[in-house]
Scaffold this motif. Structure first.
Motif, PDB file in Angstrom:
ATOM      1  N   PHE A 141      24.009 -77.093  10.363  1.00  0.00           N
ATOM      2  CA  PHE A 141      23.620 -77.386   9.661  1.00  0.00           C
ATOM      3  C   PHE A 141      24.830 -78.858   9.949  1.00  0.00           C
ATOM      4  O   PHE A 141      25.089 -79.978   9.362  1.00  0.00           O
ATOM      5  N   ASP A 142      25.559 -78.195  11.067  1.00  0.00           N
ATOM      6  CA  ASP A 142      26.844 -79.287  10.413  1.00  0.00           C
ATOM      7  C   ASP A 142      26.303 -80.642  11.970  1.00  0.00           C
ATOM      8  O   ASP A 142      26.351 -81.641  12.448  1.00  0.00           O
TER       9      ASP A 142
ATOM     10  N   GLN B  36      30.017 -75.327   9.434  1.00  0.00           N
ATOM     11  CA  GLN B  36      30.844 -74.818   7.900  1.00  0.00           C
ATOM     12  C   GLN B  36      30.107 -75.433   7.102  1.00  0.00           C
ATOM     13  O   GLN B  36      30.679 -75.698   6.316  1.00  0.00           O
ATOM     14  N   ILE B  37      29.076 -76.767   7.068  1.00  0.00           N
ATOM     15  CA  ILE B  37      28.774 -77.486   5.920  1.00  0.00           C
ATOM     16  C   ILE B  37      27.841 -76.778   5.194  1.00  0.00           C
ATOM     17  O   ILE B  37      27.114 -76.018   6.429  1.00  0.00           O
ATOM     18  N   PRO B  38      27.751 -76.602   4.068  1.00  0.00           N
ATOM     19  CA  PRO B  38      26.181 -75.707   3.277  1.00  0.00           C
ATOM     20  C   PRO B  38      25.557 -76.340   3.609  1.00  0.00           C
ATOM     21  O   PRO B  38      25.075 -77.892   3.654  1.00  0.00           O
TER      22      PRO B  38
ATOM     23  N   LEU C 143      21.739 -81.185   3.435  1.00  0.00           N
ATOM     24  CA  LEU C 143      19.889 -81.989   2.432  1.00  0.00           C
ATOM     25  C   LEU C 143      20.308 -83.375   1.432  1.00  0.00           C
ATOM     26  O   LEU C 143      19.629 -84.484   1.918  1.00  0.00           O
ATOM     27  N   ARG C 144      21.253 -82.996   1.032  1.00  0.00           N
ATOM     28  CA  ARG C 144      21.186 -84.071  -0.182  1.00  0.00           C
ATOM     29  C   ARG C 144      21.828 -85.498   0.817  1.00  0.00           C
ATOM     30  O   ARG C 144      21.365 -86.354   0.034  1.00  0.00           O
ATOM     31  N   MET C 145      22.582 -85.419   1.606  1.00  0.00           N
ATOM     32  CA  MET C 145      23.516 -86.327   2.333  1.00  0.00           C
ATOM     33  C   MET C 145      22.000 -87.145   2.838  1.00  0.00           C
ATOM     34  O   MET C 145      21.827 -88.530   2.996  1.00  0.00           O
TER      35      MET C 145
END
Length: 305
Positions: A170-171, A202-204, A209-211
């Motif tokens: 995710f990072d 560290q990032i959900p 996905l929103r980014m």
């Protein structure tokens, strides 16, 4: 960036010949008997100098015009075409596993991936490409660039474990999005390759996905190796929700087909290639040459007045 040049620079070699001819080939005129010659020379010296200057300048400018002077603008780019691409590569400890390439079983997965990625970069010659490497953390190995030679050299220097032994998927996506959002292309894609599951981010997931959706970034996820070692459901979810596609590659041959498929799906138009814009300057030089010549003819005709 502007620069100047000539279409036919070899014609400038005529200039020395004209200068030599001017100095050596003096025109013969009828003699005039004048008792006070020194007074006549003083009166005509200034006028003769001006006539010679006009004649030489006119010939010089004429030769320059024949050489076709041009202004070259190399700073112009074709915009709003092609892609901005972020390649996110898993460099965690599990990538040292061998046997991924049946034709070269002693080569580890990471080096097989590096070879295929360099081939993919070569084919995307009109695109702006960045490189993200991830393990326990994700970092930018290269920002968006058109310089494919440098990018491939950076890939060569990457090693397993360079970003730690774990896997922060995710990072890596977040890092790729942060690079792509700075690009000017209308079409932006992130190609993420991994052989494991997320164990260090560290990032959900919902945040990344929103980014991606915010900046209209398609994510192509590629799982390689063994199906039991990757979270196929998660990789498929990431790809589907961003408008991309999920792939699984059991071996090097499968992975090669994956990159070929992505290359076909996201075929780029010509974009960002520097092209040379030329502006012809000879009409201005020729105009000046004619003006000097006309002025010379005018003064030459009045010399006896």
């Amino acid at each position: 960036m502007n620069s100047f040049g000539f279409e036919y620079p070899y014609l400038l070699l005529l200039i020395p010949f004209f200068i030599i001819c001017f100095l050596k080939c003096k025109a013969k005129e009828s003699a005039i008997i004048f008792p006070h010659l020194n007074i006549l020379k003083k009166a005509g010296s200034k006028k003769r100098f001006l006539l010679d200057f006009l004649k030489l300048t006119s010939v010089f400018l004429l030769v320059v015009a024949l050489a076709m002077p041009i202004k070259i603008d190399k700073s112009v780019e074709i915009k709003n075409y092609g892609y901005d691409i972020a390649l996110a590569i898993d460099a965690s400890g599990s990538m040292k596993e061998r046997g991924f390439d049946p034709s070269n079983p002693l080569m580890d997965k990471f080096n097989v991936v590096k070879t295929l990625i360099k081939d993919f970069i070569k084919k995307r010659e009109n695109d702006n490409i960045s490189l993200v490497v991830f393990g326990s953390f994700a970092y930018t190995a290269s920002p968006l660039t058109f310089n494919k030679k440098v990018l491939k050299k950076i890939v060569d220097y990457l090693n397993i474990g360079i970003a730690g032994q774990k896997t922060a998927i995710f990072d890596a996506i977040a890092q790729g999005v942060s690079l792509l959002k700075k690009g000017d292309a209308k079409s932006k894609i992130l190609i993420l390759l991994t052989d494991g599951i997320d164990t260090a981010s560290q990032i959900p997931l919902d945040v990344v996905l929103r980014m991606a959706k915010k900046y209209n970034i398609k994510i192509y996820t590629i799982g390689i190796g063994s199906k039991r070692d990757i979270n196929m459901f998660l990789l498929n979810k990431i790809a589907k929700e961003s408008g991309g596609k999920f792939y699984f590659a059991k071996n090097a041959n499968d992975l090669k087909k994956v990159y070929e498929d992505i290359n076909r799906l996201e075929k780029s138009k010509i974009r960002g290639k520097d092209f040379v814009k030329k502006e012809q300057l000879y009409p201005y030089v020729l105009f000046l040459s004619i003006m000097f010549l006309l002025f010379y003819i005018y003064l030459y005709g009045r010399r006896g007045v």
